[in-house]
Scaffold this motif. Sequence first.
Motif, PDB file in Angstrom:
ATOM      1  N   GLY A 538     -62.924 -11.391  29.819  1.00 23.80           N
ATOM      2  CA  GLY A 538     -62.716 -11.328  31.257  1.00 23.80           C
ATOM      3  C   GLY A 538     -63.205 -10.014  31.825  1.00 23.80           C
ATOM      4  O   GLY A 538     -63.604  -9.098  31.074  1.00 23.80           O
ATOM      5  N   ALA A 539     -63.164  -9.900  33.111  1.00 23.44           N
ATOM      6  CA  ALA A 539     -63.588  -8.671  33.773  1.00 23.44           C
ATOM      7  C   ALA A 539     -62.556  -7.572  33.551  1.00 23.44           C
ATOM      8  O   ALA A 539     -61.369  -7.837  33.366  1.00 23.44           O
ATOM      9  N   VAL A 540     -63.034  -6.324  33.590  1.00 21.05           N
ATOM     10  CA  VAL A 540     -62.135  -5.189  33.449  1.00 21.05           C
ATOM     11  C   VAL A 540     -61.380  -4.985  34.760  1.00 21.05           C
ATOM     12  O   VAL A 540     -61.984  -4.939  35.827  1.00 21.05           O
ATOM     13  N   LYS A 541     -60.054  -4.850  34.673  1.00 17.45           N
ATOM     14  CA  LYS A 541     -59.235  -4.658  35.855  1.00 17.45           C
ATOM     15  C   LYS A 541     -58.185  -3.583  35.593  1.00 17.45           C
ATOM     16  O   LYS A 541     -57.714  -3.403  34.469  1.00 17.45           O
ATOM     17  N   ARG A 542     -57.861  -2.893  36.656  1.00 19.07           N
ATOM     18  CA  ARG A 542     -56.800  -1.898  36.571  1.00 19.07           C
ATOM     19  C   ARG A 542     -55.449  -2.558  36.861  1.00 19.07           C
ATOM     20  O   ARG A 542     -55.372  -3.573  37.542  1.00 19.07           O
ATOM     21  N   THR A 543     -54.395  -1.925  36.383  1.00 19.05           N
ATOM     22  CA  THR A 543     -53.056  -2.396  36.687  1.00 19.05           C
ATOM     23  C   THR A 543     -52.812  -2.301  38.189  1.00 19.05           C
ATOM     24  O   THR A 543     -53.080  -1.278  38.808  1.00 19.05           O
ATOM     25  N   GLY A 544     -52.345  -3.385  38.757  1.00 20.32           N
ATOM     26  CA  GLY A 544     -52.090  -3.404  40.200  1.00 20.32           C
ATOM     27  C   GLY A 544     -53.265  -3.803  41.043  1.00 20.32           C
ATOM     28  O   GLY A 544     -53.149  -3.892  42.272  1.00 20.32           O
ATOM     29  N   ASP A 545     -54.427  -4.060  40.393  1.00 15.36           N
ATOM     30  CA  ASP A 545     -55.627  -4.479  41.135  1.00 15.36           C
ATOM     31  C   ASP A 545     -55.357  -5.843  41.784  1.00 15.36           C
ATOM     32  O   ASP A 545     -54.991  -6.807  41.113  1.00 15.36           O
ATOM     33  N   GLN A 546     -55.522  -5.946  43.074  1.00 13.44           N
ATOM     34  CA  GLN A 546     -55.210  -7.163  43.829  1.00 13.44           C
ATOM     35  C   GLN A 546     -56.439  -7.979  44.190  1.00 13.44           C
ATOM     36  O   GLN A 546     -56.395  -8.832  45.072  1.00 13.44           O
ATOM     37  N   THR A 547     -57.557  -7.726  43.497  1.00  8.48           N
ATOM     38  CA  THR A 547     -58.760  -8.496  43.786  1.00  8.48           C
ATOM     39  C   THR A 547     -58.512  -9.968  43.485  1.00  8.48           C
ATOM     40  O   THR A 547     -57.597 -10.327  42.754  1.00  8.48           O
ATOM     41  N   GLY A 548     -59.374 -10.843  43.990  1.00  8.03           N
ATOM     42  CA  GLY A 548     -59.085 -12.264  44.018  1.00  8.03           C
ATOM     43  C   GLY A 548     -59.179 -13.020  42.714  1.00  8.03           C
ATOM     44  O   GLY A 548     -58.864 -14.192  42.684  1.00  8.03           O
ATOM     45  N   PHE A 549     -59.595 -12.444  41.629  1.00  9.11           N
ATOM     46  CA  PHE A 549     -59.695 -13.206  40.377  1.00  9.11           C
ATOM     47  C   PHE A 549     -58.659 -12.688  39.365  1.00  9.11           C
ATOM     48  O   PHE A 549     -58.239 -11.529  39.438  1.00  9.11           O
ATOM     49  N   ASP A 550     -58.277 -13.569  38.447  1.00 14.38           N
ATOM     50  CA  ASP A 550     -57.246 -13.223  37.447  1.00 14.38           C
ATOM     51  C   ASP A 550     -57.811 -12.294  36.376  1.00 14.38           C
ATOM     52  O   ASP A 550     -59.003 -12.365  36.029  1.00 14.38           O
ATOM     53  N   ASP A 551     -56.918 -11.456  35.887  1.00 16.30           N
ATOM     54  CA  ASP A 551     -57.284 -10.710  34.672  1.00 16.30           C
ATOM     55  C   ASP A 551     -57.208 -11.656  33.471  1.00 16.30           C
ATOM     56  O   ASP A 551     -56.610 -12.741  33.539  1.00 16.30           O
ATOM     57  N   ALA A 552     -57.820 -11.253  32.367  1.00 13.78           N
ATOM     58  CA  ALA A 552     -57.942 -12.121  31.190  1.00 13.78           C
ATOM     59  C   ALA A 552     -56.575 -12.553  30.647  1.00 13.78           C
ATOM     60  O   ALA A 552     -56.369 -13.723  30.301  1.00 13.78           O
ATOM     61  N   MET A 553     -55.639 -11.603  30.571  1.00 11.11           N
ATOM     62  CA  MET A 553     -54.336 -11.918  29.994  1.00 11.11           C
ATOM     63  C   MET A 553     -53.575 -12.923  30.846  1.00 11.11           C
ATOM     64  O   MET A 553     -53.003 -13.897  30.333  1.00 11.11           O
ATOM     65  N   SER A 554     -53.563 -12.711  32.147  1.00  6.91           N
ATOM     66  CA  SER A 554     -52.838 -13.634  33.031  1.00  6.91           C
ATOM     67  C   SER A 554     -53.435 -15.031  32.963  1.00  6.91           C
ATOM     68  O   SER A 554     -52.711 -16.041  32.926  1.00  6.91           O
ATOM     69  N   TRP A 555     -54.784 -15.083  32.933  1.00  4.02           N
ATOM     70  CA  TRP A 555     -55.457 -16.390  32.861  1.00  4.02           C
ATOM     71  C   TRP A 555     -55.082 -17.119  31.569  1.00  4.02           C
ATOM     72  O   TRP A 555     -54.787 -18.305  31.584  1.00  4.02           O
ATOM     73  N   PHE A 556     -55.065 -16.367  30.454  1.00  2.44           N
ATOM     74  CA  PHE A 556     -54.739 -16.980  29.163  1.00  2.44           C
ATOM     75  C   PHE A 556     -53.278 -17.437  29.127  1.00  2.44           C
ATOM     76  O   PHE A 556     -52.970 -18.562  28.694  1.00  2.44           O
ATOM     77  N   LEU A 557     -52.352 -16.577  29.544  1.00  2.00           N
ATOM     78  CA  LEU A 557     -50.931 -16.914  29.462  1.00  2.00           C
ATOM     79  C   LEU A 557     -50.583 -18.123  30.325  1.00  2.00           C
ATOM     80  O   LEU A 557     -49.721 -18.935  29.966  1.00  2.00           O
ATOM     81  N   ASP A 558     -51.242 -18.236  31.450  1.00  2.00           N
ATOM     82  CA  ASP A 558     -50.988 -19.381  32.324  1.00  2.00           C
ATOM     83  C   ASP A 558     -51.312 -20.685  31.612  1.00  2.00           C
ATOM     84  O   ASP A 558     -50.563 -21.678  31.708  1.00  2.00           O
ATOM     85  N   ARG A 559     -52.387 -20.715  30.863  1.00  2.00           N
ATOM     86  CA  ARG A 559     -52.793 -21.930  30.162  1.00  2.00           C
ATOM     87  C   ARG A 559     -52.035 -22.108  28.845  1.00  2.00           C
ATOM     88  O   ARG A 559     -51.720 -23.240  28.434  1.00  2.00           O
ATOM     89  N   ALA A 560     -51.752 -21.005  28.168  1.00  2.00           N
ATOM     90  CA  ALA A 560     -51.004 -21.097  26.902  1.00  2.00           C
ATOM     91  C   ALA A 560     -49.621 -21.691  27.123  1.00  2.00           C
ATOM     92  O   ALA A 560     -49.084 -22.400  26.250  1.00  2.00           O
ATOM     93  N   ALA A 561     -49.026 -21.424  28.283  1.00  2.00           N
ATOM     94  CA  ALA A 561     -47.702 -21.966  28.573  1.00  2.00           C
ATOM     95  C   ALA A 561     -47.731 -23.486  28.684  1.00  2.00           C
ATOM     96  O   ALA A 561     -46.697 -24.154  28.541  1.00  2.00           O
ATOM     97  N   LYS A 562     -48.921 -24.063  28.929  1.00  2.00           N
ATOM     98  CA  LYS A 562     -49.040 -25.514  29.087  1.00  2.00           C
ATOM     99  C   LYS A 562     -49.314 -26.220  27.765  1.00  2.00           C
ATOM    100  O   LYS A 562     -49.337 -27.456  27.716  1.00  2.00           O
ATOM    101  N   ILE A 563     -49.532 -25.422  26.686  1.00  2.00           N
ATOM    102  CA  ILE A 563     -49.863 -26.033  25.391  1.00  2.00           C
ATOM    103  C   ILE A 563     -48.738 -26.934  24.908  1.00  2.00           C
ATOM    104  O   ILE A 563     -48.982 -28.014  24.354  1.00  2.00           O
ATOM    105  N   LYS A 564     -47.492 -26.501  25.101  1.00  2.00           N
ATOM    106  CA  LYS A 564     -46.373 -27.300  24.590  1.00  2.00           C
ATOM    107  C   LYS A 564     -46.333 -28.685  25.214  1.00  2.00           C
ATOM    108  O   LYS A 564     -45.805 -29.630  24.633  1.00  2.00           O
ATOM    109  N   ASP A 565     -46.916 -28.825  26.430  1.00  2.00           N
ATOM    110  CA  ASP A 565     -46.934 -30.135  27.078  1.00  2.00           C
ATOM    111  C   ASP A 565     -47.941 -31.070  26.412  1.00  2.00           C
ATOM    112  O   ASP A 565     -47.921 -32.280  26.671  1.00  2.00           O
ATOM    113  N   LEU A 566     -48.802 -30.521  25.556  1.00  2.00           N
ATOM    114  CA  LEU A 566     -49.814 -31.341  24.879  1.00  2.00           C
ATOM    115  C   LEU A 566     -49.262 -31.970  23.603  1.00  2.00           C
ATOM    116  O   LEU A 566     -49.889 -32.872  23.042  1.00  2.00           O
TER     117      LEU A 566
END
Length: 725
Positions: A538-566
């Motif tokens: 993912g792109a490099v982001k600073r803590t607290g950066d409010q730009t419009g795209f997700d940081d790599a960790m947030s993007w991954f965790l959002d999808r990983a949380a849905k794995i159990k539904d599979l």
Amino acid sequence: MKIAIVYNRDSQAVINIFGKPNREKYGLDTIEKIKDALEQGGHQVATFEGDKNIVSALEDFMPSVISGERPGLVFNLSYGIQGRARYTHIPAILEMLGIPYVGSGPETHAIALDKVLTKIVLMQRGLPTPKFAVLETPDFSLPLKENLSYPLIVKPKDEAVSYGLRIVRNDEELREGVAVIYDMFKTATLVEEYIEGREINVGLLGNDPVVSLPPCEVIFDEGERIYTFEDKKGLSGRLIRKEAPADLEEGLSRRISQLAIEAFQALGCSDSARVDFRLDDHGEPTILEVNSMASLTLEGSYVFAAEKIGLDYAKLVNKLIEVASLRYFGPLVGVEHPSYVPEDLPSRAFGYLTQNRDKMEEELKKWTNIQSWTGDPVGIGTMVRKMEETWTDLGLQLREDYSNRQSAWTWQTEAGLEGGTLFVIPLDVPHDGMGGYPVSYRKNLEWLYGEGIATSRAGLVCVMQTLRALQVYEVLHQKKIGVFLYADEGRGMRYSSKIFHQAAKAAGQVLVMHPGFRTGKVVDQHRGSRKYSLLLDGAVKRTGDQTGFDDAMSWFLDRAAKIKDLNETQQRVTIAVQDLHTDRYSILLPHRIRATIYITYLKIEMADKAEKTLFQLFESEDEHIQVNFQKLEERPPLNSSEDTALMVESFKAVSQHWRLPFSTESSLVPTAAGEVPLGIPVLSGMAPAGKDVYTPNESVHRGELLQRTMLLTQWLLQEEGIDPE
């Protein structure tokens, strides 16, 4: 058969020294002679002091037996450490522990050690014994109300080996004798009329029936006609002779022997005892006492009399084991005569394996303490070299066409493996070799612990011991047997699977030595697995950066949380994240995610569906997120088949005959069994039951180590093609 000799000699390992001390001891030479005799009889023998550590010592030594196995016995030589009922201590503990033993029970010893109680029992049964009185202290009144006539014998009421024994001929000597006993032993004195006559000892052996050894006369050539402690220990300076059989009229000899048997039965003795008699002026026998623990010293009258009927020392000692086993287990179940050798090969193999269970555990310890992590080429090399020595000693040959000498080695008997049985054993313990410390072997009563002990070492030792049993009886190389060893279990058989597939295809049936489940359960069906590496940039982001795209960790965790539904429980499909690593710069948020994702499944079509859904879940439409999937390994499932069902039935027949636990179970864990070609019968979980597998507390069930080896051996022997001769 395991025999523990328990005695008291040097140890005073008790919580407190408190109570009447024991003065009786067997000499080390006698203990060693008994041990040698039992070993000559083919037994496994160890010696233990009968102190507070005896429970843990016997837990470690005595087997929890498998059905049909000869249980261990204790050869009880213990006189106790302290206390008035010291003879009873070890037998009572053994009864609590459930361990059979040679000799009388605690209730008999309690009566026999108390000479007054003994005389009361004898009198109640109408058996002849001298008139007596009991003097509790030196302060007593004369004349005695029992109206006894001098000379009298004084002795402690609850001592043995003639301690304190003395003839007294008047009131003064009586008071003196009682005072000495009270001061020395702090106990009451038994006073009985002295019978001036011949002393006859009768040894008894057995239970149903009780056999009388030839009556043995103790002959006094000089001095008083009593057998003192000093005489028994060779300290008196006078010669005491023995004669057996005693020179008695035949009818009297029979009568004395019968009285001895009745006394034995009156006190409830078991296995052996000695009854001491005196003949009065009219030649009438009178019972002096019953020794519930007849001395086995070479100088004793019991051993002396046994020799007269052909029981030399070794035969006598082993006869005691035989009669005790018969009492506990009945005919044909206990210990037969030492010369007994079963004629049929399966019974001989049964005996070989049960007699060598200690060696199995020692060998398991040796292999467990060799570190061979998947990522440790030095450790793997050590295992391979030692394996070569073992299989060569067994006469096995390396099959070059089914070996690459890097991750796979196949050994076979002289008969080859084509159409035979192929054992499958991993040499590596799944571990990347980075960091951590090896876990050494240890054990308790029920479980054996160590690194890889369930996943690798126990199965290895079971196969080794099975092949040794066949080798000992010269049938190993009549059997078509192969052993496939591989060193990449931790990598999902990435490098060995192709060669294994070929070897398994050549064999007629495959047994995978993966750990089974408790109560003898093996695996006839297990899930397959797929392992994926996910790399997310993912792109490099600073803590607290409010730009419009997700940081790599947030993007991954959002999808990983849905794995159990599979996960689809009904379809036996599970998906989980196993590992997660991140990269980041200084205080910036993670910009790279590396994860390992694991799918288990039973049906391939369901695995394909889960894989497709997983890829869709992590599909990125964000130009700032790049995702790459790579399949690291795939282990096929094992599905039960008609061919395997037939093999299961053959194992069930063997297990029922030998009364060994056996059944089947499904497993979540993939093994090499999934790699076996269709049409080849295969079972996994053929190693002993494991617990906490793949953890530092990995362990294998101690009893199942022998049970599983026995099952494999007897199953191979029942296969066609064996010539027992």
